[in-house]
Design an enzyme around this catalytic site. Structure first.
Site, PDB file in Angstrom:
ATOM      1  N   ASP A  30       0.864  -1.179   0.001  1.00 19.56           N
ATOM      2  CA  ASP A  30      -0.108   0.066  -0.039  1.00 19.56           C
ATOM      3  C   ASP A  30       0.746   1.265   0.012  1.00 19.56           C
ATOM      4  O   ASP A  30       2.115   1.346   0.714  1.00 19.56           O
ATOM      5  CB  ASP A  30      -0.912  -0.084   1.274  1.00 19.56           C
ATOM      6  N   LYS A 204     -20.226  -7.685 -12.832  1.00 14.75           N
ATOM      7  CA  LYS A 204     -20.146  -7.047 -11.579  1.00 14.75           C
ATOM      8  C   LYS A 204     -20.772  -5.604 -11.310  1.00 14.75           C
ATOM      9  O   LYS A 204     -21.505  -5.508 -10.454  1.00 14.75           O
ATOM     10  CB  LYS A 204     -18.480  -6.912 -11.419  1.00 14.75           C
ATOM     11  N   CYS A 258     -19.773   1.535  -3.812  1.00 12.87           N
ATOM     12  CA  CYS A 258     -20.015   0.473  -4.675  1.00 12.87           C
ATOM     13  C   CYS A 258     -21.619   1.021  -5.453  1.00 12.87           C
ATOM     14  O   CYS A 258     -21.470   1.197  -6.689  1.00 12.87           O
ATOM     15  CB  CYS A 258     -20.131  -0.882  -4.077  1.00 12.87           C
TER      16      CYS A 258
END
Ligand code: SAJ
Length: 428
Positions: A30, A204, A258
């Site tokens: 990260d 998706k 999302c």
């Protein structure tokens, strides 16, 4: 087998931990030094049930490592954010994915497998990701393998869903699909669904779009029921007794990274055609205005001065405030500079968030429940006698118990207080 996972957020970190638990050598990467530091100290930086326990287990295995820079591996997984671009089109912003991919280029070797888990707009793999690797001289499906394996886990249940959900594997070529399947098969109990990259991408984003459109329908229904003086919760409960009906729940809006984002990826690719999807986004994204208007009406009626918000996260029992409608409502109320606004959320640590429930409600005129945390189902911890007005507006329809002295308002009975005339419809 060694896997390098780039992006240790809500998806990348649990995925990395599960791979480590399944016997892979894992390097988690990260760019945020704070994330790496916290993980090195043995703590997971996000709230997700069970994650800390599994992390404690894998951390001591000797096959787990975190770093700010990638290293050579057999497979690479990219799980970085994909926001939408600011501006009219709201198209999928692939800059983080591409930056992650570029950061991997010096470490990629022939025969490696590259997987993108980040949610991306349909055709991104073919049109934007594959060319980056081809420009480096790789032949996809032969000297390098590339697949889209979208994450589909529900925050709050990530660990169990990672293992038990079925998994879409969309390779650029069938050989890419096969290679990616071999990896996920090691821990996925659910069905492995093999397809190509563009079908995986569309499936998706369509899953989240399906949910967003259905929530928009519930939100619209709640407004219609209000206009017609009908209890929307009774309507949903009764209609859902039909075996093929599943009306979702109305609320203060749709948040998270999302549902509030992915439908725009479809709309921006097919703006003329994706009408229902765009309209649903509009309905859901204007819910915070609608709720703010209701709050203002409720406050005006009692000439109150203090509002207490219960819950800041985008949904219950998590600590994530990304795209949170609660946060948006908080900001709208603050911007008015008319009321004292307090926020209570046992899951969020931020300077303006009150941790003491009693301090949050003392002299308050209205509690507004904006998040369905379990702690709010029974408001038994609230000293309603300390409030100026014992009034609760429950936008999630979850409060099951309050003191009998308390006036409990929700989308189902709001019409008894505020009459129709379209007064709640437009922006605050
Ligand atoms: N919400 C409502 N009414 C409902 C259901 C949800 O207003 O009836 C709101 C929630 O309060 C929240 C938002 O919708 O603000 C989204 O919550 P969610 O629980 O529906 O979904 P997410 O965003 O946490 O996770 C979704 C999941 N997708 C589907 O269920 C199709 C998850 O499986 C995906 O992996 C995730 O998106 C993702 O990362 O794409």
């Amino acid at each position: 087998m060694k896997v390098c996972i780039v992006g240790l957020g809500y998806i990348g970190l649990p995925t990395a931990i599960i791979f480590a638990q399944s016997g892979f050598e894992v390097i988690g990467v990260d760019i945020n030094p704070a994330v790496i530091q916290t993980l090195k100290e043995g703590r997971v930086p996000i709230e997700e049930p069970g994650l800390q326990t599994v992390y404690d287990e894998v951390r001591n295995k000797g096959t787990w490592k975190v770093s700010q820079t990638p290293e050579a591996a057999d497979a690479f997984i990219i799980a970085v954010p994909t926001p939408f671009k600011k501006g009219e089109t709201k198209e999928c912003d692939l800059s983080y994915v591409k930056a992650a991919l570029r950061s991997l280029l010096p470490y990629i070797q022939e025969g490696n497998l590259i997987i993108v888990e980040s949610t991306i707009a349909p055709r991104s793999m073919e049109d934007e990701i594959k060319p980056v690797l081809e420009n480096e001289g790789y032949v996809i499906g032969s000297t390098l393998f590339l697949a889209h394996c979208p994450e589909r886990v529900l925050p709050g249940r990530i660990l169990s869903e990672l293992i038990n959900n079925n998994r879409i594997i969309g390779g650029i070529t069938p050989s890419c699909t096969e290679r990616a399947c071999q990896m996920y098969q090691t821990f996925v109990n659910g069905e492995i669904i093999k397809t190509d990259a563009k079908t995986a991408e569309m499936a998706k984003v369509m899953e989240n779009t399906f949910r967003d459109v259905n929530i928009a329908l519930a939100n619209e229904l709640s407004k219609i029921c209000h206009e017609l003086s009908i209890n929307v919760y009774d309507v949903i409960r009764i209609a859902n007794k039909h075996p093929r009906v599943n009306i979702h729940q109305p609320g203060p809006g749709v948040g998270g990274h999302c549902l509030a984002v992915d439908p725009y990826f479809i709309v921006s690719k097919s703006p003329q055609t994706a009408k229902l999807i765009g309209l649903s986004r509009e309905i859901n994204s204007t819910m915070p205005d609608y709720v703010t208007n209701i709050i203002l009406h409720l406050m005006k009626e009692i000439e109150g001065s203090v509002i207490t918000i219960f819950g800041l996260t985008y949904k219950g029992n998590i600590d994530d405030i990304r795209e949170s409608p609660a946060l948006s409502i908080y900001k709208k109320l603050m911007a008015l500079e008319t009321y004292e606004i307090r926020v209570y959320d046992p899951h969020v640590s931020m300077p303006f968030v009150e941790k003491d429930i009693n301090k949050a409600v003392v002299n308050s005129d209205l509690i507004v429940v904006l998040t369905d945390h379990n702690e709010f189902i029974r408001l038994s911890g609230v000293k309603f006698s300390d409030m100026n007005h014992a009034r609760v507006f429950d936008t999630k329809g979850i409060v099951e118990w309050v003191d009998e002295t308390v006036e409990l308002i929700n989308f189902g009975n709001l019409f008894e207080l505020i009459k129709r005339e379209g007064e709640l419809q437009d922006g605050a």
